[in-house]
Design an enzyme around this catalytic site. Sequence first.
Site, PDB file in Angstrom:
ATOM      1  N   ARG A 140      38.411  40.278  79.159  1.00 35.33           N
ATOM      2  CA  ARG A 140      37.913  41.527  79.780  1.00 35.33           C
ATOM      3  C   ARG A 140      38.223  42.679  78.824  1.00 35.33           C
ATOM      4  O   ARG A 140      39.371  42.909  78.480  1.00 35.33           O
ATOM      5  CB  ARG A 140      38.624  41.704  81.125  1.00 35.33           C
ATOM      6  CG  ARG A 140      38.134  42.840  81.964  1.00 35.33           C
ATOM      7  CD  ARG A 140      38.878  42.861  83.303  1.00 35.33           C
ATOM      8  NE  ARG A 140      38.476  43.982  84.114  1.00 35.33           N
ATOM      9  CZ  ARG A 140      38.974  45.205  83.978  1.00 35.33           C
ATOM     10  NH1 ARG A 140      39.906  45.455  83.091  1.00 35.33           N
ATOM     11  NH2 ARG A 140      38.544  46.187  84.762  1.00 35.33           N
TER      12      ARG A 140
ATOM     13  N   LYS B  77      45.764  48.061  76.579  1.00 34.33           N
ATOM     14  CA  LYS B  77      46.882  48.236  77.526  1.00 34.33           C
ATOM     15  C   LYS B  77      48.158  48.710  76.839  1.00 34.33           C
ATOM     16  O   LYS B  77      48.316  48.575  75.624  1.00 34.33           O
ATOM     17  CB  LYS B  77      47.089  46.950  78.324  1.00 34.33           C
ATOM     18  CG  LYS B  77      45.989  46.801  79.375  1.00 34.33           C
ATOM     19  CD  LYS B  77      46.227  45.724  80.375  1.00 34.33           C
ATOM     20  CE  LYS B  77      45.102  45.760  81.416  1.00 34.33           C
ATOM     21  NZ  LYS B  77      45.003  44.519  82.153  1.00 34.33           N
TER      22      LYS B  77
HETATM   23  N1  HH2 Z   1      43.010  44.935  84.322  1.00 34.87           N
HETATM   24  C1  HH2 Z   1      42.625  46.086  84.905  1.00 34.87           C
HETATM   25  C2  HH2 Z   1      41.706  46.077  85.971  1.00 34.87           C
HETATM   26  N2  HH2 Z   1      41.170  44.919  86.407  1.00 34.87           N
HETATM   27  N3  HH2 Z   1      40.986  42.569  86.259  1.00 34.87           N
HETATM   28  C3  HH2 Z   1      41.356  41.409  85.705  1.00 34.87           C
HETATM   29  N4  HH2 Z   1      40.833  40.252  86.132  1.00 34.87           N
HETATM   30  N5  HH2 Z   1      42.262  41.365  84.664  1.00 34.87           N
HETATM   31  C4  HH2 Z   1      42.849  42.494  84.165  1.00 34.87           C
HETATM   32  O1  HH2 Z   1      43.697  42.400  83.255  1.00 34.87           O
HETATM   33  C5  HH2 Z   1      42.480  43.751  84.764  1.00 34.87           C
HETATM   34  C6  HH2 Z   1      41.535  43.747  85.824  1.00 34.87           C
HETATM   35  C7  HH2 Z   1      43.167  47.388  84.404  1.00 34.87           C
HETATM   36  O2  HH2 Z   1      42.375  47.882  83.357  1.00 34.87           O
HETATM   37  P1  HH2 Z   1      41.220  48.996  83.493  1.00 34.87           P
HETATM   38  O3  HH2 Z   1      40.122  48.537  84.380  1.00 34.87           O
HETATM   39  O4  HH2 Z   1      40.775  49.381  82.138  1.00 34.87           O
HETATM   40  O5  HH2 Z   1      41.951  50.241  84.090  1.00 34.87           O
HETATM   41  P2  HH2 Z   1      42.011  50.861  85.555  1.00 34.87           P
HETATM   42  O6  HH2 Z   1      42.576  49.831  86.472  1.00 34.87           O
HETATM   43  O7  HH2 Z   1      42.894  52.067  85.385  1.00 34.87           O
HETATM   44  O8  HH2 Z   1      40.617  51.220  85.975  1.00 34.87           O
END
Ligand code: HH2
Length: 272
Positions: A239, A205
């Site tokens: 995660r 992040k």
């Molecule tokens: N962060 C993201 C998405 N889902 N769920 C939980 N429980 N906790 C988190 O910190 C979290 C999450 C964002 O990350 P990512 O899935 O890599 O990116 P994007 O939302 O752009 O798909």
Amino acid sequence: MGILNVTPDSFSDGGLFLEPEDAIARGRQLIEEGADIIDVGGESTRPGSSFVDVEEEKRRVLPVLEALLGQVDKPLSVDTVKPEVARAAAEAGVHIINDVSMLRNGVELAAVAAEFGTELVLMHSRKTPRDMQEDINYADVVRDVIDELLGAARSAITAGVEKERIWLDPGIGFAKTAEHNIELLARLDELVATGFPILVGPSRKSFIGKIGGDEAGNRLGGTAAALTVAIMRGARVIRIHDVATMRQASRIAHACAKMSLRDAYAKECRDA
Ligand code: HH2
């Protein structure tokens, strides 16, 4: 928890796994690398990401979930804020509903978790991914995040979710400054003290770029450091995108966390 984004626009792996075959192969790879859970998402939450309607989100995630449910022997999670998507995933047999909206659009999502007996992750956030960075005023970020999460947990329990099935997540990067994210990690033990299992998502992040000074590039070292702090403070699930590398980091962090608990216990016995 290994991340599997079936999206064109996720912030770090968007577009890589949009074809079902690629996503399914990636899911199997995450398990081989040591993931204990796979979190499948069909809508990006990054600031400025585009809205995805229910049918499109189902079209992205369901074939992947259905295939993986038949192929891997680990719990699967669906990362969605939409009750309709959560219901379809639960009907397919998903074990965990991961809600980054913290039930902000109503308790229907919790009602689905209650009906199907899935685990429910409530992640702290404010507003929507598009405007969340406009709402970052906290008196005390850790106490405020805990209060808001406990409010959502109470709503989920009222909607029928068993308390034991609720996990809380401070929502690293969601309506937070880089300093807020650091403070939440440093004081994660206060979230752990709520008694709910704590999930943390620091992977790749932007706060790592801002604080580590490597804005655009490689954030593996910062992710490993955040993961280590979170585990030492009592986080139950992390995660993560880079499962093989972070599995190694988490093994070391767990071993140290266990050792420090053992030392604390021995000291307690000596003092008694
Ligand atoms: N962060 C993201 C998405 N889902 N769920 C939980 N429980 N906790 C988190 O910190 C979290 C999450 C964002 O990350 P990512 O899935 O890599 O990116 P994007 O939302 O752009 O798909």
